[in-house]
Design a protein around this motif. Structure first.
Motif, PDB file in Angstrom:
ATOM      1  N   LEU A   1      10.779   1.226   3.729  1.00 13.87           N
ATOM      2  CA  LEU A   1      12.061   1.889   3.935  1.00 13.87           C
ATOM      3  C   LEU A   1      11.865   3.393   3.786  1.00 13.87           C
ATOM      4  O   LEU A   1      11.367   3.862   2.768  1.00 13.87           O
ATOM      5  CB  LEU A   1      13.096   1.383   2.925  1.00 13.87           C
ATOM      6  N   CYS A   2      12.252   4.158   4.803  1.00 14.38           N
ATOM      7  CA  CYS A   2      11.920   5.583   4.867  1.00 14.38           C
ATOM      8  C   CYS A   2      12.944   6.461   4.133  1.00 14.38           C
ATOM      9  O   CYS A   2      14.149   6.358   4.384  1.00 14.38           O
ATOM     10  CB  CYS A   2      11.848   6.009   6.329  1.00 14.38           C
ATOM     11  N   PRO A   3      12.476   7.351   3.247  1.00 12.86           N
ATOM     12  CA  PRO A   3      13.396   8.257   2.541  1.00 12.86           C
ATOM     13  C   PRO A   3      13.799   9.501   3.336  1.00 12.86           C
ATOM     14  O   PRO A   3      14.750  10.193   2.945  1.00 12.86           O
ATOM     15  CB  PRO A   3      12.597   8.684   1.301  1.00 12.86           C
ATOM     16  N   MET A   4      13.090   9.815   4.420  1.00 10.05           N
ATOM     17  CA  MET A   4      13.365  11.078   5.113  1.00 10.05           C
ATOM     18  C   MET A   4      14.817  11.137   5.581  1.00 10.05           C
ATOM     19  O   MET A   4      15.359  10.164   6.097  1.00 10.05           O
ATOM     20  CB  MET A   4      12.428  11.251   6.307  1.00 10.05           C
TER      21      MET A   4
ATOM     22  N   GLY B   1      17.187   7.416  11.545  1.00 12.84           N
ATOM     23  CA  GLY B   1      16.499   6.284  12.166  1.00 12.84           C
ATOM     24  C   GLY B   1      15.352   6.722  13.051  1.00 12.84           C
ATOM     25  O   GLY B   1      14.308   6.058  13.112  1.00 12.84           O
ATOM     26  N   ARG B   2      15.509   7.832  13.735  1.00 16.37           N
ATOM     27  CA  ARG B   2      14.460   8.324  14.633  1.00 16.37           C
ATOM     28  C   ARG B   2      13.222   8.735  13.845  1.00 16.37           C
ATOM     29  O   ARG B   2      12.096   8.368  14.200  1.00 16.37           O
ATOM     30  CB  ARG B   2      14.996   9.514  15.437  1.00 16.37           C
ATOM     31  N   VAL B   3      13.417   9.461  12.746  1.00 16.31           N
ATOM     32  CA  VAL B   3      12.269   9.872  11.937  1.00 16.31           C
ATOM     33  C   VAL B   3      11.588   8.654  11.330  1.00 16.31           C
ATOM     34  O   VAL B   3      10.352   8.543  11.323  1.00 16.31           O
ATOM     35  CB  VAL B   3      12.709  10.860  10.833  1.00 16.31           C
ATOM     36  N   SER B   4      12.384   7.732  10.822  1.00 15.59           N
ATOM     37  CA  SER B   4      11.832   6.503  10.255  1.00 15.59           C
ATOM     38  C   SER B   4      10.974   5.775  11.281  1.00 15.59           C
ATOM     39  O   SER B   4       9.855   5.333  10.989  1.00 15.59           O
ATOM     40  CB  SER B   4      12.977   5.603   9.777  1.00 15.59           C
ATOM     41  N   HIS B   5      11.497   5.670  12.497  1.00 12.49           N
ATOM     42  CA  HIS B   5      10.772   4.968  13.560  1.00 12.49           C
ATOM     43  C   HIS B   5       9.468   5.671  13.911  1.00 12.49           C
ATOM     44  O   HIS B   5       8.412   5.026  14.026  1.00 12.49           O
ATOM     45  CB  HIS B   5      11.666   4.870  14.797  1.00 12.49           C
ATOM     46  N   LEU B   6       9.519   6.994  14.051  1.00 11.13           N
ATOM     47  CA  LEU B   6       8.322   7.740  14.435  1.00 11.13           C
ATOM     48  C   LEU B   6       7.242   7.678  13.363  1.00 11.13           C
ATOM     49  O   LEU B   6       6.045   7.803  13.672  1.00 11.13           O
ATOM     50  CB  LEU B   6       8.695   9.194  14.715  1.00 11.13           C
ATOM     51  N   LEU B   7       7.636   7.489  12.117  1.00 12.72           N
ATOM     52  CA  LEU B   7       6.665   7.403  11.024  1.00 12.72           C
ATOM     53  C   LEU B   7       6.227   5.969  10.742  1.00 12.72           C
ATOM     54  O   LEU B   7       5.471   5.720   9.802  1.00 12.72           O
ATOM     55  CB  LEU B   7       7.242   8.044   9.758  1.00 12.72           C
ATOM     56  N   GLY B   8       6.703   5.028  11.535  1.00 14.72           N
ATOM     57  CA  GLY B   8       6.229   3.656  11.421  1.00 14.72           C
ATOM     58  C   GLY B   8       6.888   2.848  10.330  1.00 14.72           C
ATOM     59  O   GLY B   8       6.381   1.771   9.963  1.00 14.72           O
TER      60      GLY B   8
ATOM     61  N   PRO C   1      15.334   3.262   7.820  1.00 18.00           N
ATOM     62  CA  PRO C   1      15.585   4.207   6.723  1.00 18.00           C
ATOM     63  C   PRO C   1      16.062   3.468   5.476  1.00 18.00           C
ATOM     64  O   PRO C   1      16.703   2.418   5.567  1.00 18.00           O
ATOM     65  CB  PRO C   1      16.699   5.104   7.270  1.00 18.00           C
ATOM     66  N   LYS C   2      15.742   4.021   4.323  1.00 14.22           N
ATOM     67  CA  LYS C   2      16.334   3.515   3.084  1.00 14.22           C
ATOM     68  C   LYS C   2      17.774   4.008   3.049  1.00 14.22           C
ATOM     69  O   LYS C   2      18.034   5.197   3.238  1.00 14.22           O
ATOM     70  CB  LYS C   2      15.552   4.007   1.865  1.00 14.22           C
ATOM     71  N   ARG C   3      18.717   3.120   2.784  1.00 15.74           N
ATOM     72  CA  ARG C   3      20.122   3.444   3.019  1.00 15.74           C
ATOM     73  C   ARG C   3      20.654   4.538   2.096  1.00 15.74           C
ATOM     74  O   ARG C   3      21.165   5.554   2.554  1.00 15.74           O
ATOM     75  CB  ARG C   3      20.979   2.180   2.874  1.00 15.74           C
ATOM     76  N   ASN C   4      20.598   4.330   0.796  1.00 13.41           N
ATOM     77  CA  ASN C   4      21.257   5.240  -0.120  1.00 13.41           C
ATOM     78  C   ASN C   4      20.396   6.470  -0.372  1.00 13.41           C
ATOM     79  O   ASN C   4      19.257   6.372  -0.842  1.00 13.41           O
ATOM     80  CB  ASN C   4      21.563   4.539  -1.446  1.00 13.41           C
ATOM     81  N   ALA C   5      20.950   7.645  -0.062  1.00 13.13           N
ATOM     82  CA  ALA C   5      20.170   8.874  -0.165  1.00 13.13           C
ATOM     83  C   ALA C   5      19.801   9.199  -1.605  1.00 13.13           C
ATOM     84  O   ALA C   5      18.706   9.711  -1.869  1.00 13.13           O
ATOM     85  CB  ALA C   5      20.957  10.034   0.447  1.00 13.13           C
ATOM     86  N   TYR C   6      20.701   8.921  -2.535  1.00  9.01           N
ATOM     87  CA  TYR C   6      20.369   9.156  -3.935  1.00  9.01           C
ATOM     88  C   TYR C   6      19.205   8.257  -4.338  1.00  9.01           C
ATOM     89  O   TYR C   6      18.242   8.685  -4.987  1.00  9.01           O
ATOM     90  CB  TYR C   6      21.589   8.887  -4.826  1.00  9.01           C
TER      91      TYR C   6
ATOM     92  N   MET D   1      12.687  15.170  15.813  1.00  9.39           N
ATOM     93  CA  MET D   1      14.080  14.802  15.587  1.00  9.39           C
ATOM     94  C   MET D   1      15.001  16.011  15.664  1.00  9.39           C
ATOM     95  O   MET D   1      16.085  15.958  16.270  1.00  9.39           O
ATOM     96  CB  MET D   1      14.217  14.113  14.226  1.00  9.39           C
ATOM     97  N   LEU D   2      14.586  17.145  15.068  1.00  7.14           N
ATOM     98  CA  LEU D   2      15.431  18.337  15.090  1.00  7.14           C
ATOM     99  C   LEU D   2      15.693  18.811  16.518  1.00  7.14           C
ATOM    100  O   LEU D   2      16.813  19.231  16.848  1.00  7.14           O
ATOM    101  CB  LEU D   2      14.773  19.465  14.283  1.00  7.14           C
ATOM    102  N   VAL D   3      14.691  18.715  17.368  1.00  5.79           N
ATOM    103  CA  VAL D   3      14.858  19.135  18.767  1.00  5.79           C
ATOM    104  C   VAL D   3      15.677  18.108  19.536  1.00  5.79           C
ATOM    105  O   VAL D   3      16.598  18.459  20.297  1.00  5.79           O
ATOM    106  CB  VAL D   3      13.488  19.358  19.429  1.00  5.79           C
ATOM    107  N   GLU D   4      15.388  16.815  19.336  1.00 10.62           N
ATOM    108  CA  GLU D   4      16.113  15.781  20.078  1.00 10.62           C
ATOM    109  C   GLU D   4      17.600  15.762  19.742  1.00 10.62           C
ATOM    110  O   GLU D   4      18.435  15.429  20.593  1.00 10.62           O
ATOM    111  CB  GLU D   4      15.496  14.410  19.799  1.00 10.62           C
ATOM    112  N   THR D   5      17.961  16.111  18.522  1.00 10.21           N
ATOM    113  CA  THR D   5      19.373  16.123  18.125  1.00 10.21           C
ATOM    114  C   THR D   5      20.056  17.445  18.449  1.00 10.21           C
ATOM    115  O   THR D   5      21.267  17.581  18.252  1.00 10.21           O
ATOM    116  CB  THR D   5      19.511  15.855  16.612  1.00 10.21           C
TER     117      THR D   5
END
Length: 496
Positions: free
Chosen positions: A191-194, A209-216, A220-225, A42-46
């Motif tokens: 729901l992914c916390p990353m 969303g990309r990290v969530s997708h790659l991790l299956g 993503p879980k919406r609220n970061a807190y 994700m860091l490289v793609e963005t």
């Protein structure tokens, strides 16, 4: 005051840090590698990291993975935890600047809860598969025993006639409801916390969303807190997980009661009984006791997780991490043993027709149908019919006779209540109080008769298939994501 102490204190190292390190080795090291790879992609793609830096980090991560056997590592206190151990290896290979770049836009907070969810979802898959296997085994047994009479009990006393298939269908219905609740609770795990980082996401243009997708994960879980504070995926799943074992424990208790010498309607085969070391006549259905205590232990382990979360602050906290997560995995171990043993035990058991007949006769369990018959055939109110049936039952029980032989007592009770002779002859009376008639006439939705029970079992079969399809869909999504992550990561090391 000068503080000359150095981290870690030996007692803190041995009582907290070393056990946590062991837990990561056992449960999370592989998942941490997946997170590192997905985050780097994700860091490289963005464009947050250049392709050149990404390639260097990817190569180093591959080398570290090939060189490291987590099981062989021993915690020394040189590094605070496994995360810092891996980061130190990266820095040693690439230098502090490049080696530390992987941690851009993330925190151990979002990493940890992502690790915990990845480990929990694997266990959730296994548990739900075992419970669905149990449901399938019970459905098969219920179909095979659809016409097998039993005595059904209420308040510990013989109540009415039913069938073993009808009893098992009630168990199946509850079990499928429990699996449905587990599937619903699993939605929170998916729901992914990353990307939440420590609390508030990041100032970098990350693609959660990309990290969530790659991790299956599903998304993503919406609220970061909430990603790092809510831990409702723990409380929700363990709340749901305790229910099947609480409910199965009640069925197990019935098996103990039914197989008792005085009741004896359940026969447990020799392969599942143990003998006494001193009393040669004993046939002890010991698996029942093991299922019962394992089910209770499972409920207790789930409750431990909920109690540990009780009155904790709504923030990132160690009360929900590391050793707490590992403690919960014990519930899956004991629960799996219950599910597997019950799936073998109940299909192997059989109903003793002689004991059912004897208990049915002794307790007049079909007497309700006599009352119903008098309402339909004789025009009595149900209360009048109930009184005639009650007098009849008391008379035959007092004489120690089977209900089918109680026509004289019945006709006398009927005439005393109705002021006329009954139109039922002895054959009609015997038919009205037979177990077969009792069951056949209860052909209503949810009843034990052939048509109603067949419809129910077809519905349960369809429900179980839908639940399994949903579960397999989750697994397929993760398998596809794993392949996509592998390809994307390989592309970093071999850019076109």
């Amino acid at each position: 005051m000068t503080d000359r102490s150095t981290f870690p204190d030996p007692v803190y190292r041995d009582t907290v840090l070393a056990p946590l390190f062991e837990g990561v080795k056992t449960h999370y090291a592989g998942h941490m590698g997946e997170i590192d790879r997905a985050h780097l992609v994700m860091l490289v793609e963005t464009g947050i990291l250049s392709a050149e830096v990404g390639a260097k980090i990817a190569g180093a991560l591959s080398e570290i993975e090939a060189e490291t056997d987590p099981d062989a590592l021993t915690y020394t206190g040189e590094f605070e935890d496994y995360f810092f151990y891996v980061e130190s290896r990266l820095k040693a290979k690439l230098g502090a600047d490049t080696g530390g770049a992987l941690h851009t836009a993330r925190s151990r907070n979002d990493i940890d809860h992502t690790l915990f969810k990845m480990a929990l979802r694997t266990r959730a898959d296994g548990m739900e598969t075992l419970l669905l296997d149990l449901a399938d085994a019970l459905i098969g047994k219920a179909r095979a025993e659809a016409a097998t009479p039993i005595v059904a009990y209420t308040h510990g006393q013989p109540a009415q006639a039913s069938t073993f298939g009808h009893y098992l269908s009630a168990v199946i219905e509850v079990l499928l409801g429990d699996i449905t609740r587990l599937a619903q609770a699993r939605a929170s795990i998916n729901l992914c916390p990353m990307g939440a980082a420590a609390i508030t996401t990041s100032g970098f243009p990350i693609d959660r969303g990309r990290v969530s997708h790659l991790l299956g994960f599903a998304e993503p879980k919406r609220n970061a807190y909430g990603c790092i504070a809510s831990v409702d995926y723990i409380t929700g799943y363990y709340s749901a997980l305790k229910l099947p074992f609480l409910h199965l424990g009640r069925v197990i208790q019935d098996m103990a009661f039914w197989s008792a010498f005085e009741v004896g309607q359940l026969y447990v085969p020799n392969a599942l009984v143990q003998v006494s070391s001193i009393m040669p006549q004993k046939r002890n259905p010991v698996p029942v006791e093991h299922m019962r205590h394992l089910a209770s232990v499972t409920v207790g382990r789930c409750e431990t997780m909920l109690t540990t979360m009780h009155n904790t602050p709504f923030t990132d906290m160690n009360d929900s991490e590391g050793e707490v997560q590992s403690a919960g995995y014990g519930a899956f171990e004991t629960g799996a043993r219950v599910a597997a043993l019950m799936a073998a035990f109940l299909p192997a058991c059989s109903i003793r027709a002689d004991r059912v007949a004897a208990n049915a006769d002794a307790a007049c369990v079909t007497i309700t149908e006599l009352a119903d018959t008098l309402v339909r055939a004789e025009g009595l109110s149900f209360r009048q019919a109930h009184h005639v049936a009650s007098v009849t039952a008391k008379a035959v029980i007092a004489k120690g006779e089977p209900l089918g032989a109680g026509y004289d007592a019945f006709s006398a009770a009927f005439e005393a209540e109705a002021g006329r002779a009954t139109t039922l002859d002895a054959a009609a009376f015997a038919d009205a109080v037979s177990v077969e008639t009792f069951i056949a006439r209860r052909d209503r939705f949810g009843g034990p008769a052939e048509g109603a029970l067949s419809e129910a079992l077809d519905a349960y079969t369809a429900d179980a298939a839908d639940l399994r399809l949903t579960l397999e869909g989750d697994k397929a999504r993760r398998d596809k994501a794993g392949a996509e992550l592998a390809a994307a990561f390989l592309n970093l090391t071999e850019p076109r």
